[in-house]
Design a protein around this motif. Structure first.
Motif, PDB file in Angstrom:
ATOM      1  N   ARG A   1       0.830  -1.195   0.000  1.00  0.00           N
ATOM      2  CA  ARG A   1       0.000   0.000   0.000  1.00  0.00           C
ATOM      3  C   ARG A   1       0.870   1.253   0.000  1.00  0.00           C
ATOM      4  O   ARG A   1       0.578   2.223  -0.692  1.00  0.00           O
ATOM      5  CB  ARG A   1      -0.912  -0.022   1.217  1.00  0.00           C
ATOM      6  CG  ARG A   1      -1.825   1.178   1.263  1.00  0.00           C
ATOM      7  CD  ARG A   1      -2.837   1.051   2.357  1.00  0.00           C
ATOM      8  NE  ARG A   1      -3.648   2.246   2.369  1.00  0.00           N
ATOM      9  CZ  ARG A   1      -4.128   2.799   3.446  1.00  0.00           C
ATOM     10  NH1 ARG A   1      -3.918   2.251   4.610  1.00  0.00           N
ATOM     11  NH2 ARG A   1      -4.843   3.894   3.386  1.00  0.00           N
TER      12      ARG A   1
ATOM     13  N   GLU B   1      -9.125   9.045  -1.895  1.00  0.00           N
ATOM     14  CA  GLU B   1      -8.882   7.761  -2.573  1.00  0.00           C
ATOM     15  C   GLU B   1      -7.533   7.164  -2.160  1.00  0.00           C
ATOM     16  O   GLU B   1      -7.405   5.958  -1.986  1.00  0.00           O
ATOM     17  CB  GLU B   1      -8.936   7.925  -4.094  1.00  0.00           C
ATOM     18  CG  GLU B   1     -10.323   8.121  -4.644  1.00  0.00           C
ATOM     19  CD  GLU B   1     -11.246   6.949  -4.374  1.00  0.00           C
ATOM     20  OE1 GLU B   1     -10.815   5.786  -4.541  1.00  0.00           O
ATOM     21  OE2 GLU B   1     -12.395   7.199  -3.985  1.00  0.00           O
TER      22      GLU B   1
ATOM     23  N   LYS C   1      -6.079   7.420   0.617  1.00  0.00           N
ATOM     24  CA  LYS C   1      -6.137   6.929   1.991  1.00  0.00           C
ATOM     25  C   LYS C   1      -6.907   5.617   2.117  1.00  0.00           C
ATOM     26  O   LYS C   1      -6.809   4.951   3.142  1.00  0.00           O
ATOM     27  CB  LYS C   1      -6.760   7.995   2.894  1.00  0.00           C
ATOM     28  CG  LYS C   1      -5.863   9.209   3.059  1.00  0.00           C
ATOM     29  CD  LYS C   1      -6.522  10.279   3.886  1.00  0.00           C
ATOM     30  CE  LYS C   1      -5.624  11.502   3.984  1.00  0.00           C
ATOM     31  NZ  LYS C   1      -6.263  12.584   4.729  1.00  0.00           N
ATOM     32  N   LYS C   2      -7.642   5.271   1.100  1.00  0.00           N
ATOM     33  CA  LYS C   2      -8.415   4.025   1.137  1.00  0.00           C
ATOM     34  C   LYS C   2      -7.492   2.822   0.994  1.00  0.00           C
ATOM     35  O   LYS C   2      -6.402   2.909   0.427  1.00  0.00           O
ATOM     36  CB  LYS C   2      -9.437   3.993   0.004  1.00  0.00           C
ATOM     37  CG  LYS C   2     -10.575   4.969   0.161  1.00  0.00           C
ATOM     38  CD  LYS C   2     -11.534   4.816  -1.010  1.00  0.00           C
ATOM     39  CE  LYS C   2     -12.701   5.759  -0.908  1.00  0.00           C
ATOM     40  NZ  LYS C   2     -13.586   5.628  -2.083  1.00  0.00           N
ATOM     41  N   GLU C   3      -7.955   1.709   1.486  1.00  0.00           N
ATOM     42  CA  GLU C   3      -7.219   0.454   1.327  1.00  0.00           C
ATOM     43  C   GLU C   3      -7.104   0.077  -0.147  1.00  0.00           C
ATOM     44  O   GLU C   3      -6.087  -0.406  -0.606  1.00  0.00           O
ATOM     45  CB  GLU C   3      -7.922  -0.670   2.113  1.00  0.00           C
ATOM     46  CG  GLU C   3      -7.201  -1.986   2.095  1.00  0.00           C
ATOM     47  CD  GLU C   3      -5.876  -1.951   2.862  1.00  0.00           C
ATOM     48  OE1 GLU C   3      -4.969  -2.672   2.442  1.00  0.00           O
ATOM     49  OE2 GLU C   3      -5.758  -1.195   3.835  1.00  0.00           O
ATOM     50  N   ARG C   4      -8.185   0.323  -0.880  1.00  0.00           N
ATOM     51  CA  ARG C   4      -8.216   0.018  -2.311  1.00  0.00           C
ATOM     52  C   ARG C   4      -8.843   1.209  -3.034  1.00  0.00           C
ATOM     53  O   ARG C   4      -9.979   1.587  -2.775  1.00  0.00           O
ATOM     54  CB  ARG C   4      -9.024  -1.248  -2.545  1.00  0.00           C
ATOM     55  CG  ARG C   4      -9.031  -1.707  -3.966  1.00  0.00           C
ATOM     56  CD  ARG C   4      -9.673  -3.104  -4.055  1.00  0.00           C
ATOM     57  NE  ARG C   4      -9.777  -3.534  -5.408  1.00  0.00           N
ATOM     58  CZ  ARG C   4      -8.855  -4.247  -6.038  1.00  0.00           C
ATOM     59  NH1 ARG C   4      -7.761  -4.600  -5.411  1.00  0.00           N
ATOM     60  NH2 ARG C   4      -9.019  -4.608  -7.286  1.00  0.00           N
ATOM     61  N   MET C   5      -8.098   1.787  -3.961  1.00  0.00           N
ATOM     62  CA  MET C   5      -8.584   2.952  -4.696  1.00  0.00           C
ATOM     63  C   MET C   5      -9.658   2.537  -5.699  1.00  0.00           C
ATOM     64  O   MET C   5      -9.585   1.457  -6.279  1.00  0.00           O
ATOM     65  CB  MET C   5      -7.424   3.634  -5.425  1.00  0.00           C
ATOM     66  CG  MET C   5      -6.425   4.284  -4.497  1.00  0.00           C
ATOM     67  SD  MET C   5      -4.961   4.948  -5.316  1.00  0.00           S
ATOM     68  CE  MET C   5      -5.651   6.136  -6.419  1.00  0.00           C
ATOM     69  N   ASP C   6     -10.632   3.429  -5.889  1.00  0.00           N
ATOM     70  CA  ASP C   6     -11.716   3.176  -6.831  1.00  0.00           C
ATOM     71  C   ASP C   6     -11.319   3.719  -8.204  1.00  0.00           C
ATOM     72  O   ASP C   6     -11.170   4.931  -8.387  1.00  0.00           O
ATOM     73  CB  ASP C   6     -13.001   3.843  -6.347  1.00  0.00           C
ATOM     74  CG  ASP C   6     -14.177   3.622  -7.271  1.00  0.00           C
ATOM     75  OD1 ASP C   6     -14.217   2.578  -7.950  1.00  0.00           O
ATOM     76  OD2 ASP C   6     -15.060   4.501  -7.302  1.00  0.00           O
TER      77      ASP C   6
END
Length: 120
Positions: A2, A81, A83-88
């Motif tokens: 990550r 985005e 900061k998310k675990e998985r970006m969209d």
């Protein structure tokens, strides 16, 4: 993994910002003024052409300001985005599509006005 993704994304965003600003530290007004002065000096414009160039320069500045109004919102969305675990992917593509649309609209405007200016 990550952390590598975040670092790579920040590097790419930084490079894009570096390229889009063309390494200038001048204000948009100063850049437009410099371009306007160069055109005026090189083409020896008459009064009508100078007035048309002044109008185009003012329009470009206004359009540039409009383009930058949504910049903070786009940055906030991008940071959320990151900061998310998985970006969209869809969210990122939408941000890019909006920026491309703005740039395409500016390019179309400049081309149309360059053609009209050339005919004077």
């Amino acid at each position: 993994m990550r952390r590598k993704t975040i670092v790579a994304t920040l590097v790419l965003v930084g490079m894009a910002a570096f390229l889009f600003t063309a390494c200038y530290n001048r204000s948009p007004e100063a850049r437009v003024g410099w371009i306007k002065d160069e055109i005026t000096d090189r083409l020896e414009l008459n009064a009508d052409q100078q007035a048309m160039l002044d109008r185009i320069a003012e329009d470009v500045l206004q359009r540039g300001k409009q383009m930058h109004q949504g910049r903070e919102e786009a940055r906030a969305t991008l940071m959320a985005e990151l900061k998310k675990e998985r970006m969209d992917r869809a969210t990122i593509e939408e941000l890019v599509a909006r920026k491309r649309q703005q740039m395409d609209e500016m390019a179309d405007y400049l081309i149309e006005n360059a053609l009209a200016f050339h005919e004077t």
